[in-house]
Structure formats: structure tokens, C-alpha cells
Design an enzyme around this catalytic site. Structure first.
Site, mmCIF file in Angstrom:
data_model
loop_
_atom_site.group_PDB
_atom_site.id
_atom_site.type_symbol
_atom_site.label_atom_id
_atom_site.label_comp_id
_atom_site.label_asym_id
_atom_site.label_seq_id
_atom_site.Cartn_x
_atom_site.Cartn_y
_atom_site.Cartn_z
ATOM 1 N N ASP A 1 11.066 69.401 72.991
ATOM 2 C CA ASP A 1 11.877 69.539 74.205
ATOM 3 C C ASP A 1 12.208 68.178 74.812
ATOM 4 O OD1 ASP A 1 12.989 70.401 76.718
ATOM 5 O OD2 ASP A 1 11.865 72.267 76.482
ATOM 6 N N SER B 1 14.042 79.378 80.427
ATOM 7 C CA SER B 1 14.036 78.151 81.220
ATOM 8 C C SER B 1 13.602 78.480 82.647
ATOM 9 C CB SER B 1 15.398 77.465 81.156
ATOM 10 O OG SER B 1 15.298 76.121 81.570
ATOM 11 N N HIS C 1 15.038 72.220 73.745
ATOM 12 C CA HIS C 1 14.999 73.250 74.779
ATOM 13 C C HIS C 1 15.912 74.439 74.451
ATOM 14 C CE1 HIS C 1 13.791 74.563 78.729
ATOM 15 N NE2 HIS C 1 15.047 74.751 79.095
#
Length: 265
Positions: A192, A74, A248
Site C-alpha cells: 500500500d 478504504s 491500495h
């Protein structure tokens, strides 16, 4: 919202890598004096200070003096890219960005971690003014907030992302250092719902002036003007774009073993 050594996340990844590649040395970066500080710093410590701290950790680790592979998850993806651009010693060999937001985000639909009051506060701060000096200097997520409707404000006032993406001029050292990578691997999560827009994970973004139509990296001015060396890296086969089904940071250990680990060996 995570920490270096959480047994369900980064600690788990560290264990997988060590088990699959016997004898490998793995450093899971901790920013702060303890795990609570590490988690809080992911929200509130200036990203430039975080990068500076990490550069020091890497330079002082004798295991890494010959070079190392970097893997960021991330926001760790774009933070480690800043390390590659700013701190060439010891040399980063390969950079693996898993869900990193290289063109930033324009939206905060779901907040990482379990602290909802922090998430609510962050949303309010971003809405009030992501590009004010106080918010930029003290809120990590604002430092990679990229408003396609206010590109001039972004270029002028973003203290982190606009700098590493060469939005205010060309830093040839940044370009040279990034191009020294053997491979720059970008993993995008195909379902995502946290990153807006998801194409930022492959260095794409919204077409300037609106927030509906997105364009891939190769159509951005960053690429066509080759301000960061990405076009040259692409032609040399150094850019790797990987997609994985899931939301995600949701992936299987089998996918990780077969797709990501080969870049570490």
C-alpha cells in the site's frame, strides 16, 4: 472519491457477490440524492452525519431486519465500524474491512478519485490545521487524521476517530456492540502506497511521539487496556487479519472469491 454504484468499483463488487451467492440481497450504500453527491460527500460530509444516515438506511430496510454482513472499502472500513458501535439494530453479524484505516492516517500521499484540484485543496487544509473546528467539521479526511506528534490535540479535537477509538473515555455501549460481532475481518494491502501507515489497516499505528516506528495492534494501549474489547475479541478468535499483495484496493477477483466471500455465506 468513489460512489455506491460505479460499474468499475462498488457496482462491480455488488455484481460479483450477487453472481457468486445466488439469492443474496446486497445494498450498496448511497449517501446523497445522486451519484455526484455521493462522491462529494466522501470528501466533505461530516463522517458522523454519514454514519447517522447509514444507520437510518439500515434500520428502514426490511431485508436487513434479521441482521446483515457489512463490507467497507478504504475509509468505508472505519465508517462501518462506527455503524457497528453506534447502531446495533439491525445487528451487524460480520464486519469486513478492506483497506480501512482503523487508527487513522498521518499522510495523504495519493488521493482517491480523479479530481486533482480537490486533492490539492485537501492537502492544504490538512497542512493548515487538521484539528481546527472548521476543518474537522467539513473535511472527512481530517476526521480520521491521527498525528502521532500531537496526540493530545488529536484526542481533544478529533470529532470522529478519537471518539470511536475510545480516546477520551470508555463508552461501554461502543465496546459491547463491537464485541457482538461474530468476526471482524481486517484486510491489509501489503504494498500500500496510499495509506500512511499501512499497518493502520490492521489497527496498528506509529508509536506515540514520532512518525517512523510502528507498532502492531497488540502492543497499542487500545488493546492492552482493552478499551474497545479488541483484546477479548482476539482471544475469542473473532479478529481475522488478512494480507493481500498489491497497492491500495488492488486485488484479483479470484482472491476476493476465495478469501472474502466465505465470510458472507
Amino acid at each position: 472519491g468513489d460512489s455506491c454504484c460505479n460499474p468499475r468499483s462498488m457496482g462491480y463488487i455488488k455484481k460479483i457477490v450477487e453472481n457468486k451467492i445466488p439469492g443474496i440481497y446486497v445494498l450498496s450504500l448511497k449517501i446523497g440524492n445522486n451519484l455526484i453527491e455521493d462522491m462529494e460527500n466522501s470528501f466533505f460530509m461530516n463522517a458522523n452525519d454519514q454514519v447517522r444516515d447509514v444507520c437510518g438506511q439500515l434500520a428502514n430496510d426490511p431485508h436487513l431486519k434479521g441482521g446483515y454482513n457489512a463490507m467497507g472499502f478504504s475509509q468505508g472500513g472505519q465508517f462501518l465500524r462506527a455503524v457497528a458501535q453506534r447502531c446495533p439494530s439491525p445487528p451487524m453479524l460480520n464486519l469486513i474491512s478492506i483497506g480501512g484505516q482503523h487508527q487513522g492516517v498521518y499522510g495523504f500521499p495519493r488521493c482517491p478519485g480523479e479530481s486533482s484540484h480537490i486533492c490539492d485543496w485537501i492537502r492544504k487544509m490538512l497542512d493548515l490545521g487538521a484539528y481546527t473546528q472548521a476543518v474537522q467539521e467539513h473535511l472527512v479526511q481530517a476526521e480520521y487524521w491521527h498525528d502521532p506528534l500531537k496526540e493530545e490535540d488529536y484526542r481533544k479535537n478529533s470529532i470522529f476517530l478519537a471518539d470511536i477509538n475510545q480516546e477520551r473515555g470508555i463508552n461501554e455501549t461502543y465496546k459491547k456492540n463491537l464485541m457482538a460481532l461474530k468476526k471482524f475481518v481486517m484486510v491489509k494491502f501489503l504494498n500500500d502506497t496510499m495509506v500512511d501507515p499501512p499497518i493502520s489497516e490492521w489497527f496498528g499505528f506509529y508509536k506515540s511521539g514520532q512518525a517512523k516506528e510502528t507498532i502492531p495492534l497488540r502492543e497499542t494501549s487500545l488493546y492492552t487496556e482493552d478499551r474497545l474489547g479488541l483484546q477479548e475479541m482476539d482471544k475469542a478468535g473473532k479478529l481475522v487479519f488478512l494480507g493481500v499483495k498489491g497497492d491500495h484496493l488492488q486485488f484479483s477477483e479470484e482472491w476476493f472469491d476465495t478469501t472474502v466471500l466465505p465470510f458472507l455465506q
